[in-house]
Design a protein around this motif. Sequence first.
Motif, PDB file in Angstrom:
ATOM      1  N   ILE A  38      87.434  34.317   4.650  1.00  0.00           N
ATOM      2  CA  ILE A  38      88.802  34.951   5.262  1.00  0.00           C
ATOM      3  C   ILE A  38      88.481  36.099   5.913  1.00  0.00           C
ATOM      4  CG2 ILE A  38      91.136  35.075   5.148  1.00  0.00           C
ATOM      5  CD1 ILE A  38      90.158  32.301   4.516  1.00  0.00           C
ATOM      6  N   ASP A  39      88.434  36.186   7.178  1.00  0.00           N
ATOM      7  CA  ASP A  39      87.844  37.499   7.931  1.00  0.00           C
ATOM      8  C   ASP A  39      89.109  37.900   9.013  1.00  0.00           C
ATOM      9  OD1 ASP A  39      85.083  38.319  10.035  1.00  0.00           O
ATOM     10  OD2 ASP A  39      86.366  39.611   8.798  1.00  0.00           O
ATOM     11  N   PHE A  40      90.219  38.174   8.473  1.00  0.00           N
ATOM     12  CA  PHE A  40      91.063  38.769   9.271  1.00  0.00           C
ATOM     13  C   PHE A  40      91.011  40.238   9.579  1.00  0.00           C
ATOM     14  CE2 PHE A  40      92.783  34.930   8.144  1.00  0.00           C
ATOM     15  CZ  PHE A  40      94.009  34.663   7.524  1.00  0.00           C
ATOM     16  N   TYR A  41      91.547  40.632  10.852  1.00  0.00           N
ATOM     17  CA  TYR A  41      91.676  42.114  11.360  1.00  0.00           C
ATOM     18  C   TYR A  41      92.410  42.930  10.524  1.00  0.00           C
ATOM     19  CZ  TYR A  41      88.208  41.901  15.433  1.00  0.00           C
ATOM     20  OH  TYR A  41      87.476  41.743  16.227  1.00  0.00           O
ATOM     21  N   GLY A  42      92.369  44.091  10.034  1.00  0.00           N
ATOM     22  CA  GLY A  42      93.513  44.855   9.479  1.00  0.00           C
ATOM     23  C   GLY A  42      94.286  45.503  10.497  1.00  0.00           C
ATOM     24  N   ASP A  43      94.639  46.620  10.137  1.00  0.00           N
ATOM     25  CA  ASP A  43      95.563  47.533  11.080  1.00  0.00           C
ATOM     26  C   ASP A  43      95.227  47.324  12.542  1.00  0.00           C
ATOM     27  OD1 ASP A  43      96.982  48.085   8.809  1.00  0.00           O
ATOM     28  OD2 ASP A  43      96.936  50.391   9.262  1.00  0.00           O
ATOM     29  N   SER A  44      95.888  46.996  13.307  1.00  0.00           N
ATOM     30  CA  SER A  44      95.828  46.720  15.149  1.00  0.00           C
ATOM     31  C   SER A  44      96.922  47.425  15.797  1.00  0.00           C
ATOM     32  CB  SER A  44      95.493  45.360  15.318  1.00  0.00           C
ATOM     33  OG  SER A  44      94.319  44.685  14.691  1.00  0.00           O
ATOM     34  N   LEU A  45      96.649  47.887  16.658  1.00  0.00           N
ATOM     35  CA  LEU A  45      97.585  48.710  17.480  1.00  0.00           C
ATOM     36  C   LEU A  45      98.043  47.496  18.672  1.00  0.00           C
ATOM     37  CD1 LEU A  45      98.854  51.244  18.690  1.00  0.00           C
ATOM     38  CD2 LEU A  45      96.882  51.515  20.281  1.00  0.00           C
ATOM     39  N   PHE A  46      99.284  47.349  18.856  1.00  0.00           N
ATOM     40  CA  PHE A  46     100.036  46.381  19.653  1.00  0.00           C
ATOM     41  C   PHE A  46     101.106  47.061  20.754  1.00  0.00           C
ATOM     42  CE2 PHE A  46     102.484  45.828  16.139  1.00  0.00           C
ATOM     43  CZ  PHE A  46     103.845  45.677  16.511  1.00  0.00           C
ATOM     44  N   LEU A  79      84.212  50.672   9.932  1.00  0.00           N
ATOM     45  CA  LEU A  79      82.890  50.349  10.241  1.00  0.00           C
ATOM     46  C   LEU A  79      82.223  51.264  11.130  1.00  0.00           C
ATOM     47  CD1 LEU A  79      82.565  46.213  10.765  1.00  0.00           C
ATOM     48  CD2 LEU A  79      82.439  47.580   8.444  1.00  0.00           C
ATOM     49  N   HIS A  80      82.923  52.418  11.310  1.00  0.00           N
ATOM     50  CA  HIS A  80      82.387  53.501  12.221  1.00  0.00           C
ATOM     51  C   HIS A  80      81.363  54.255  11.563  1.00  0.00           C
ATOM     52  CE1 HIS A  80      82.905  57.026  15.176  1.00  0.00           C
ATOM     53  NE2 HIS A  80      82.831  57.804  14.196  1.00  0.00           N
ATOM     54  N   PRO A  81      80.321  54.847  12.410  1.00  0.00           N
ATOM     55  CA  PRO A  81      80.369  54.573  13.694  1.00  0.00           C
ATOM     56  C   PRO A  81      79.591  53.446  14.220  1.00  0.00           C
ATOM     57  CG  PRO A  81      78.410  55.973  12.893  1.00  0.00           C
ATOM     58  CD  PRO A  81      79.258  55.625  11.755  1.00  0.00           C
ATOM     59  N   VAL A  82      78.908  52.394  13.196  1.00  0.00           N
ATOM     60  CA  VAL A  82      78.245  51.179  13.781  1.00  0.00           C
ATOM     61  C   VAL A  82      79.059  50.378  14.766  1.00  0.00           C
ATOM     62  CG1 VAL A  82      77.029  49.095  13.019  1.00  0.00           C
ATOM     63  CG2 VAL A  82      77.145  51.257  11.366  1.00  0.00           C
ATOM     64  N   GLN A  96      88.317  46.885  11.307  1.00  0.00           N
ATOM     65  CA  GLN A  96      87.436  45.718  11.602  1.00  0.00           C
ATOM     66  C   GLN A  96      87.482  44.635  10.433  1.00  0.00           C
ATOM     67  OE1 GLN A  96      85.751  45.098  14.507  1.00  0.00           O
ATOM     68  NE2 GLN A  96      87.401  46.715  15.080  1.00  0.00           N
ATOM     69  N   ARG A  97      87.859  45.044   9.280  1.00  0.00           N
ATOM     70  CA  ARG A  97      88.077  44.156   8.150  1.00  0.00           C
ATOM     71  C   ARG A  97      89.375  44.284   7.395  1.00  0.00           C
ATOM     72  NH1 ARG A  97      84.627  41.928  10.050  1.00  0.00           N
ATOM     73  NH2 ARG A  97      82.456  41.779   9.423  1.00  0.00           N
ATOM     74  N   SER A  98      89.930  43.169   6.752  1.00  0.00           N
ATOM     75  CA  SER A  98      91.393  43.337   6.189  1.00  0.00           C
ATOM     76  C   SER A  98      91.348  44.447   5.111  1.00  0.00           C
ATOM     77  CB  SER A  98      91.737  41.880   5.879  1.00  0.00           C
ATOM     78  OG  SER A  98      92.755  42.311   4.891  1.00  0.00           O
ATOM     79  N   ALA A  99      92.213  45.178   4.899  1.00  0.00           N
ATOM     80  CA  ALA A  99      92.588  46.152   3.760  1.00  0.00           C
ATOM     81  C   ALA A  99      93.107  45.614   2.689  1.00  0.00           C
ATOM     82  CB  ALA A  99      93.197  47.268   4.280  1.00  0.00           C
ATOM     83  N   VAL A 100      93.321  44.036   2.626  1.00  0.00           N
ATOM     84  CA  VAL A 100      93.905  43.693   1.367  1.00  0.00           C
ATOM     85  C   VAL A 100      92.853  43.269   0.265  1.00  0.00           C
ATOM     86  CG1 VAL A 100      95.160  41.694   0.531  1.00  0.00           C
ATOM     87  CG2 VAL A 100      95.916  42.774   2.724  1.00  0.00           C
TER      88      VAL A 100
END
Length: 627
Positions: A213-221, A289-292, A112-116
Amino acid sequence: MNKNKTYIVVIIIMILYIFPIDRVQGLDEAVLQLRWDHQFQFAGYYTALWNGYYEEEGLEVEIRSAFTEEGDVLQATQEVAEGDADFGVGAVDILIANDEGLDLAVLASIFQRSAVEFFMKEETPFSTMADLVNLQVARRKDDLMDIELQAMLMAEGIDPKQLKLYEHRGNFAIEDLGDDGFDMVPIYLRNILTYPEEEGVQLKSIRPIDYGIDFYGDSLFTRGSLAKENPDKVEAFKRASLKGWEYALENPEEIIEKMVVAFPPQEKTEKEFRAFNVFQAREVLELTLHPVVEIGNINPHRWWGTQEVLKKLNLVSGDLDRENFIFSYDRILQQQAERKEKFLQIFSLISVVILLIVLIIYLTAKSTIRKLEKMFQREWEENKRKEGIIIYQARLAAMGEMIANIAHQWRQPLNNLGLILNNIEDAYHYEELTKKSLEEDIERSRRLIHKMSETIDDFRNFSNPNTKKDEFSIHENIMMVLDLMEERIKLHHIEVVFKDISTKKAYGYSNQFAQGIFNVISNSIDALIDEKGGKRQIFIGIYEQGNDVITEIEDTGGGISEAIADKVFDLYFTTKEDTQGTGLGLYMTKVIIEKNLKGSLHWKNTDRGVKMMIRIPCKGVDGNVTD
């Protein structure tokens, strides 16, 4: 006899069309392409494989590292787009690949957050982003982590070109921070902090989120074509993967021990590999952000915002296909569900629910029609002149348009009810129907029916034939109209913005004012639909001026041509096609506001479009307290 055989053949064909044979076929093969080597960063997918979640969904899955035996690095976006893999893990590279025409669809955002993150030694002189111009910052051309650095710089008004690009292969490490190295390096998943021997160096970091700067991190596509052609496979893979992620995040020690066995380390000792993944597990848990937050949750607007940032950096040039970029199983299966709905004849309790819907529609429509008939009959008898006939015609047109809006409002709940019935049927056929699941489906159905009932209540308030003057809230009146037009507004991606809202009440006929507001907003929507390019927006302001309440409705639809400026409020004048407009709406609105409500209606062109200004009295003004 021959006719009976024909009927049997037709029925068999229909059954095969509604319930495809592929439900009984064997496991379907699928390949997942990772964006790096095997590590806890991808633990959810390993867990789904090892715990049999993929197999339970009818899938035989191969999980591939990004590194080949020859040492080459595979790009997940390219592998998926070319069909060498079915699914991939990515981030902003998905947007860049789509802009290059690769047609990819996001299934779930795991991080839910970038890992950078960008690290430097504690003593490095840094207080603002402007300080980076005087530091040796590790930047590489076409580095995905560098995109977020560019975005941070741009957010602070700094041209990224002021910072030099360097040649550097492999991952950045703590050794790169030194007198002969860099002052700041980009790190993924905070891997620079992994090992105990590095604890002697004091580090500090900056994160993109700290600069907005609020990019998503790892995402499945996956491929867009696969999502459309085989949504069952895509949804099954997504469902099993999210289940695997939930188990992995709650049982990290167990999964790490399995990883040590499954992926024997080549360049690390077993102890180092275990410690590395224990560290990653903590970081991954924080990023999900698990489990929120629900695992894989997607906020579409964050992806749209990321696309706009990439545009400003000139990394992409086109617009996203917002309808298809984020995979929606329900949307793709909607037409199939509608076909199946015709053949669903199951449990008596669900039949009662359907009959209840029909009864509500029938009774409400019948009651509303009777009230409308009485209202129109009174107006016909009281107004023998031409104006009375025109108002009658205009209200009929408005009611027809409003009923069309209600049809739009009801379409989605009815589709959802069809899907609920379909789920119950499937659960029954596969002996998975339980009392709990049935109760949950019934409760969902009741909520949908309640929502449909609320829509009818709004329609009844709109069409209320009350002819007595009284106080009414303009804001509440407008909100009721917007609720009835909600589906049309959403369909055409129109944004409604309120400003300068006064709670002062007006005095007059509430339902007639609502009808006038409906005509004005409807015209704005028509203008916005015809306008190509730019934002589609409607601005609404309500404020007091003396003894009056003024309502301003402004759109970004391009304005009214000077050639027709004098005809806007003329009877039967319309710019729409013959079958789409009556030319009664604005004429009738002007009559209602000026004659029935003792107010005024004016318009003017603005630099964005047209602004309509409606002025009506407040209660207490002489001559308006009583009829």
